[in-house]
Design an enzyme around this catalytic site. Structure first.
Site, PDB file in Angstrom:
ATOM      1  CD  GLU A   1      32.895 -10.172 -13.707  1.00 52.36           C
ATOM      2  OE1 GLU A   1      33.845 -10.539 -13.994  1.00 52.36           O
ATOM      3  OE2 GLU A   1      33.577  -9.831 -12.292  1.00 52.36           O
TER       4      GLU A   1
ATOM      5  CG  ASP B   1      36.082  -9.050  -2.595  1.00 50.71           C
ATOM      6  OD1 ASP B   1      36.002  -8.567  -3.641  1.00 50.71           O
ATOM      7  OD2 ASP B   1      35.337  -9.808  -2.765  1.00 50.71           O
TER       8      ASP B   1
END
Ligand SMILES: Cc1ncc(COP(=O)(O)O)c(C=O)c1O
Lengths: 267, 400
Positions: free
Chosen positions: A49, A60
């Site tokens: 990824e 995040d």
């Protein structure tokens, strides 16, 4: 069959779980990423990824936020991230690459141009954090038409209804984020994960990759026993952050961590 | 226009704008909020409690004031100020926080979070949290913490925790990012009070509906005082809540012009501004599709404005729709021009406006002289200038 579907079919036969490292493209510098991807495959990664840095990474935690900032300082973008994938594909034709990022860069590029570019770069899956299925129909169609899998998230608080929605629109795998919160947060409760995965499996046959909270061999093994794939991100990026003056050392540490995870998951 | 305006659709779309663009982890919370909002907006008891608070706690209705001296000075249209500066806590922001906090309480949430730029929304949130006995955490960009220290102190006095956000450009957008991260982490007990008509659906519609009280009042007051509707409405646009509150009740009155004023900072041509409607392009940020300031790679560009409350790279999706449909116009005013508006209102009418509102005042100075003396402009005086005393004094070389 897409590269991702093929991989999960093959792993299921071998009764092996996918090890899926996440790194932010261009962190700590653009030259670091392609060699790191190859090395991670060597250490047992099944899928990579690749995070697309974004100026406003709302989902995040601090570790990946800082990775984004370091990459953006080198003007790493969606376009140059796809260039990294292209470069990787020149010498690796089998390891699936999934790009993971936020929607605005895709909107600015345009959905159709994006889908073409992703396909041309040999990318296999696209996970857009802030594109829920309700808004994703057009983009998902364009990707699927090019054999690229649109990948969606499920969370601990997702209802069975939403699992069905993801099952209908998503392909490749579903990314189950095992903690409420942002990336890099908190603690893992394996009993809860197990219950939830069973509930999810009642409504989808897609492979389930589990992420958030995997940080070492032990947690990788626990998650590997529950899901079809184990995603590890912040723990790897912390090694980059700890060795900013010495990227070779960072790479070494990441390879060490992945190797130990692979070993724990396979034994 | 014969058909009544009825935006947004059920999924929060204003044409191609708006919608719900959030991570899956937030989806259940947004669904929960949307059903509570749909339910309580039609609940007589809730509406009655809100009305009562608006009257006795906020101090509504706020006056519509005919600025006769300034009108004469500018020599054109009659200028009326909607006095949101006179609300409790000093701006329109409280209309929205009172509403959302009541909703939070009905939903059983015990913890309130908010983002703030100028600190007006943070203060208005800390205020209602104190009154309802709810825990309160305010996210504020570190740059804004420095330039709006008075409001930081007010929030702390009110019992809120103020978190200085050090990521990104350290301004409003980064505070919003951080508040979203908090929300997703503490989703069970936390209510996120967004301060403007942005964010994922239902926020843009919900905040508009809470702010629309000021537009409904202005409409009735204008009819009562002048015997007719205004010719033009003028309001500054950061996220766009004071403007939407003013515009919304007039949308079906096709003869009433609606003009939103964005912050041009150092000037649009310098790139150092906060004017996404005038100089940006459509994209997706903070849960909705709207006009944004972003570069060719889709990264969000840092913004600039003398007023912290306008320093935001996006804008509410309904404004994006109103712009494209031509129903509203969007103009821009530089820092220097805004200062002109600030001093003019202060000296002409004895009213010190917030720097955000000063942008609207500066545009009125351009617009009024082009109109006839039997025409009417209503300009939203969205807040008072007390919070900006340090900024202004510093510009004049004075340390307070
Ligand atoms: C007095 C005042 N006016 C306007 C604004 C801008 O917000 P909005 O565009 O949502 O009205 C602010 C924001 O802090 C403010 O404090």
């Amino acid at each position: 069959m897409s590269r991702l579907a093929g991989l999960f079919a093959e792993l299921a036969q071998k009764n092996r779980k996918a090890l899926i490292p996440f790194v932010t493209a261009g962190d700590p510098n653009p030259d670091f990423t392609v060699p790191l991807m190859h090395a991670m495959v060597g250490a047992g990664a099944d899928i990579i990824e690749l995070g697309v840095p974004f100026s406003d990474p709302m989902a995040d935690g601090p570790v990946i936020q800082r990775a984004s900032e370091r990459a953006l300082a080198h003007h790493q973008s969606l376009r140059t991230t796809l260039a990294i994938a292209t470069e990787f594909r020149k010498t690796n034709g089998h390891t699936p690459v999934v790009i993971m990022g936020y929607l605005n860069p895709v909107e600015i590029m345009g959905y159709e141009k994006f889908a073409d570019a992703v396909q041309a770069a040999g990318v296999d899956g696209v996970l857009t954090v802030d594109l829920p299925p309700e808004e994703a129909a057009e983009c998902a169609e364009l990707l699927k038409a090019r054999d690229v899998d649109p990948i969606f998230l499920l969370a601990p608080n997702s209802t069975p209804e939403r699992v069905k929605i993801m099952d209908a629109i998503g392909s490749g795998y579903i990314y189950y984020v095992s903690l409420k919160g942002v990336t890099g947060a908190g603690h893992l409760n394996s009993a809860e994960v197990e219950t939830k995965l069973t509930e999810i499996r009642a409504n989808t046959k897609l492979p389930l990759a589990v992420g958030f909270g995997v940080k070492d061999a032990e947690t990788a093994k626990i998650i590997g026993n529950l899901g079809d794939g184990v995603v590890v991100g912040s723990a790897l990026i912390k090694e980059i952050e700890a060795n900013l003056q010495n990227p070779a050392q960072a790479k070494q540490a990441i390879i060490g961590l992945l190797t130990s995870m692979r070993h724990a998951m396979d034994n | 226009m014969t058909e009544k305006y009825n935006m947004p659709d059920a999924r929060g779309h204003f044409g191609i704008y708006g919608g719900i663009f959030v991570a899956e982890t937030l989806m259940p919370a947004i669904t929960e909020l949307n059903s509570a909002y749909q339910h309580y907006m039609n609940d007589a008891e809730f509406v009655a409690e809100l009305d009562k608070d608006m009257q006795h706690y906020v101090g509504r209705p706020s006056p519509l004031y005919h600025a006769e001296r300034w009108t004469k000075e500018l020599g054109g249209a009659q200028i009326y100020l909607k006095r949101e500066d006179l609300n409790h806590t000093g701006s329109h922001k409280i209309n929205n926080t009172v509403g959302q906090a009541l909703l939070a309480k009905r939903m059983g949430k015990t913890r309130i979070i908010a983002e703030t730029g100028a600190g007006q929304h943070g203060v208005a949130t800390a205020t209602v949290a104190a009154r309802l006995g709810l825990e309160c955490v305010i996210y504020m960009g570190a740059v804004d913490v420095a330039r709006q220290s008075l409001n930081v102190y007010r929030m702390k006095l009110l019992g809120a925790t103020v978190v200085a956000v050090e990521s990104g450009s350290k301004t409003l957008k980064d505070a919003l990012n951080e508040a979203l991260r908090d929300w997703v982490t503490n989703i069970d007990d936390t209510f996120y009070i967004i301060g403007t008509v942005a964010g994922p659906h239902p926020y843009p519609a919900m905040v508009r509906d809470f702010q629309a009280i000021l537009g409904r009042e202005a409409k009735a007051q204008c009819l009562a005082q002048a015997g007719k509707l205004p010719n033009a409405l003028v309001a500054c646009v950061g996220g766009g809540s004071n403007a939407m509150g003013l515009f919304y009740p007039f949308i079906d009155d096709a003869d009433v012009k609606m003009i939103g004023v964005e912050a041009a900072g150092d000037g649009i041509e310098t790139g150092r501004h906060s004017a996404p409607l005038c100089a940006g392009r459509p994209g997706v940020l903070h849960g909705n599709r709207t006009y944004l300031m972003s570069d060719d790679d889709g990264e969000i560009i840092e913004t600039h404005s003398i007023s912290a409350g306008l320093d935001y790279p996006g804008v509410g999706p309904e404004h994006a729709w109103l712009k494209d449909s031509g129903r509203a116009q969007y103009v821009n005013i530089t820092d220097d021009e805004a200062l002109g508006g600030f001093y003019a209102l202060t000296r002409m009418e004895g009213i010190i406006p917030a720097l955000e509102s000063s942008h609207a005042m500066a545009y009125v100075m351009k617009l009024a002289p082009t109109m006839k003396s039997d025409e009417i402009i209503i300009v939203n005086l969205s807040g008072r200038g007390d919070k900006d005393m340090q900024t202004m004094a510093r510009r004049e070389g004075i340390e307070l």
